[in-house]
Design a protein around this motif. Sequence first.
Motif, PDB file in Angstrom:
ATOM      1  N   ARG A 158      63.359 -23.945  67.704  1.00 23.27           N
ATOM      2  CA  ARG A 158      63.368 -23.543  69.114  1.00 23.27           C
ATOM      3  C   ARG A 158      61.961 -23.232  69.632  1.00 23.27           C
ATOM      4  N   GLY A 159      60.956 -23.627  68.881  1.00 23.29           N
ATOM      5  CA  GLY A 159      59.583 -23.533  69.368  1.00 23.29           C
ATOM      6  C   GLY A 159      58.805 -22.316  68.935  1.00 23.29           C
ATOM      7  N   CYS A 160      59.327 -21.537  67.980  1.00 21.00           N
ATOM      8  CA  CYS A 160      58.605 -20.352  67.502  1.00 21.00           C
ATOM      9  C   CYS A 160      57.820 -20.692  66.229  1.00 21.00           C
ATOM     10  N   LEU A 161      56.703 -20.020  66.056  1.00 20.12           N
ATOM     11  CA  LEU A 161      56.006 -20.052  64.779  1.00 20.12           C
ATOM     12  C   LEU A 161      56.663 -19.001  63.892  1.00 20.12           C
ATOM     13  N   VAL A 162      57.059 -19.396  62.688  1.00 14.08           N
ATOM     14  CA  VAL A 162      57.781 -18.474  61.811  1.00 14.08           C
ATOM     15  C   VAL A 162      57.066 -18.389  60.465  1.00 14.08           C
ATOM     16  N   ILE A 163      56.908 -17.163  60.000  1.00 14.21           N
ATOM     17  CA  ILE A 163      56.320 -16.898  58.683  1.00 14.21           C
ATOM     18  C   ILE A 163      57.381 -16.244  57.807  1.00 14.21           C
ATOM     19  N   ALA A 164      57.640 -16.832  56.631  1.00 16.40           N
ATOM     20  CA  ALA A 164      58.557 -16.231  55.653  1.00 16.40           C
ATOM     21  C   ALA A 164      57.735 -15.847  54.430  1.00 16.40           C
ATOM     22  N   ILE A 165      57.666 -14.558  54.143  1.00 13.90           N
ATOM     23  CA  ILE A 165      56.790 -14.102  53.063  1.00 13.90           C
ATOM     24  C   ILE A 165      57.576 -13.761  51.799  1.00 13.90           C
ATOM     25  N   ASP A 166      56.903 -13.839  50.668  1.00 13.92           N
ATOM     26  CA  ASP A 166      57.363 -13.201  49.433  1.00 13.92           C
ATOM     27  C   ASP A 166      56.712 -11.824  49.380  1.00 13.92           C
ATOM     28  N   MET A 167      57.525 -10.785  49.411  1.00 15.34           N
ATOM     29  CA  MET A 167      56.955  -9.450  49.258  1.00 15.34           C
ATOM     30  C   MET A 167      56.381  -9.292  47.853  1.00 15.34           C
ATOM     31  N   PHE A 168      55.499  -8.321  47.682  1.00 14.04           N
ATOM     32  CA  PHE A 168      54.981  -8.034  46.348  1.00 14.04           C
ATOM     33  C   PHE A 168      56.155  -7.816  45.385  1.00 14.04           C
ATOM     34  N   GLY A 169      56.012  -8.379  44.190  1.00  7.18           N
ATOM     35  CA  GLY A 169      57.062  -8.255  43.189  1.00  7.18           C
ATOM     36  C   GLY A 169      58.128  -9.319  43.282  1.00  7.18           C
ATOM     37  N   HIS A 170      57.992 -10.269  44.205  1.00 11.75           N
ATOM     38  CA  HIS A 170      58.985 -11.316  44.392  1.00 11.75           C
ATOM     39  C   HIS A 170      58.306 -12.676  44.476  1.00 11.75           C
ATOM     40  N   GLY A 171      59.034 -13.714  44.071  1.00 12.91           N
ATOM     41  CA  GLY A 171      58.549 -15.077  44.252  1.00 12.91           C
ATOM     42  C   GLY A 171      57.171 -15.307  43.667  1.00 12.91           C
ATOM     43  N   HIS A 172      56.271 -15.832  44.503  1.00 16.37           N
ATOM     44  CA  HIS A 172      54.925 -16.184  44.055  1.00 16.37           C
ATOM     45  C   HIS A 172      53.883 -15.130  44.437  1.00 16.37           C
TER      46      HIS A 172
END
Length: 632
Positions: A109-123
Amino acid sequence: MFKNCKSKKLIFVWIALITMLISSIGAYFIQTNGGKVDVLDLSIETDSGVVSMLMFRPNNYEYETSQKNEDGTVSVQTNYRQLPCIICVHGNLNSREMQDYAYIELARRGCLVIAIDMFGHGHSSPENPGPDIQAAIDYVSNLSYVDPAKIGLTGHSLGAVQIQTVAAANPDKISAVLPVGWSLIPDVAAALPDASLGSIVGAYDEFFYYLNMCDSDGNLKTDESGQILYPTVEAYNYANMQQVMNVSGIHENTIEFNTYYQTPNNKLRIVYQEKKNHPLLVYSEKSSEYMVEFFENAWNLDFETTTGISNNDIIWGWKAFFNTLGLAGFFAFIIAFALWLLELPFFSKLKVQSESVCEDRIKPKGFKEYLIYIIPLAFIVVLSGVLYYPLMRCGLFFEFEGTNSYNTTFPYQYANYSMTWSFIMGFISIAVFAVGFIVDRKNYTLQSKGYKNTLKQLGLIIRPSNLLRSIILAITVIFSAYILVYVFDYFFKTDFRFYTLAAKTFSPTVLVYTLVYFIFYFVYYFANAVTSNANARKGFPEWLNILIMCAVNVLGLLFVLAAYYIPFFMNGIPAFYESINPVLLYPFIILLCITPIYARKLYKATGNIYIPAILNTLLVTIITLASTRYFV
């Protein structure tokens, strides 16, 4: 049709590969909105470590203009559109990919979206007090194509708590906040008079009951007169909503869910409530609709006019479908590839040379024999359920720091829960099997008398060279499966998952601690491989033998879930004082249905149980650690 068994098995390997490829292409198509959204894998260095994140950026964010200069030349200038920006934050047992219900719908829908890994998760770096969400806010605030007046936060569970704290510390940068699976914190609402605030809560939220409605003994909180403060989760949600409205300067006679209210300075306040529990709030099309609607109203946008996409046009469920398809392909590849490898010269020595080696016992005849067969299985079912909560609390068997169920040796808190259950249940399973063996030992020695032949028939006796081949085979299969995960992630930025059960890329730390956790999980999957095959019966169809062992693995745990959730959905409160442990069962139960299939198929092909025991242990350990919170 096939020239030989080897080529037939190779066909199944290719089918699994093609399934994963279709999954990745389909998921990629959905999350890029048919190629209209770019997906970037980024990392931010902070003093506390690295924050990993995915950026979903509409690819029309820049455009060029040209003008003719006085000397007749033409100069071209790059310009940037000012995009609304939302930072998405996951919860426990999750990673950045688990925010797809948000980032897909907002980005298209035209938004810039950031999905983060919090500390202790993912990379991201291990759990460490530090500015993970703050780093993302500072990063997007400096992007020329982000509208500084339209930066928002949304997050689920742990992420829903964290975004509120960070937003309160950034009132000049954050203009809209939408926690999911957590109530708005009244003090935070008071600290953000110039931001629009909403929340999406569940009427059956395990954590509201556990953390907000009960005391430390598990009793519902009461007022001074002894009256229960919150008889249901919905009652708690409503009371919390009234507090938020009061501190926001909204004083109306009737406050309702799913209704917008305005503060004295014209900012929005709303609490959406769904008839769902905590985990399913991010597995819901309705949550996506609410989220799109909230940010649209908070910033006076009109997504349908600018993009042609209505608020109820939700497609992220198709990505979930493709992710699940890929997970099925991943699991199918493991067994197909293992069976194909057995056709190669080096591993062919592992193949069973005589069918009598892995011949099943005769099915029971008569009431007494059926009783001897059923009682040990029923005993395991009952114990696995009865001991689930005591064992998942870990403290009886491992020395942990304070009230936290982790330490420097075992830093994955929630993996420690299932590890403890697996470790103890493994010994119990072996003990129950040993008693059954003694009681019914005459029926174990089918080919000849003597324990040596019986142990060989059970797959326990193996030459050292073949044990080494078994280890190499198991490692090769799991290594190859995860190489594919990395390849598909590299090209498509997708993984294979069904909710929190995920085959995904991981940090090198996971491999280091796989060695630590391996032995404890191995006790269970070794015992499971033995019992899965020892309890198979020659007169039963093969599908029934597998089904029985899957049922033995999970029935006790399913009863635990039923005992917890049925009263919850009927009365608005669960039957007992728990929160995270029922949720941990979701992926665990699926794995406990898959691993007996591997155990049975590989035993029938090789006559030993070490291949499935090692393979299942590696698989479960890596999946669990890669999706679990890691503490320093």
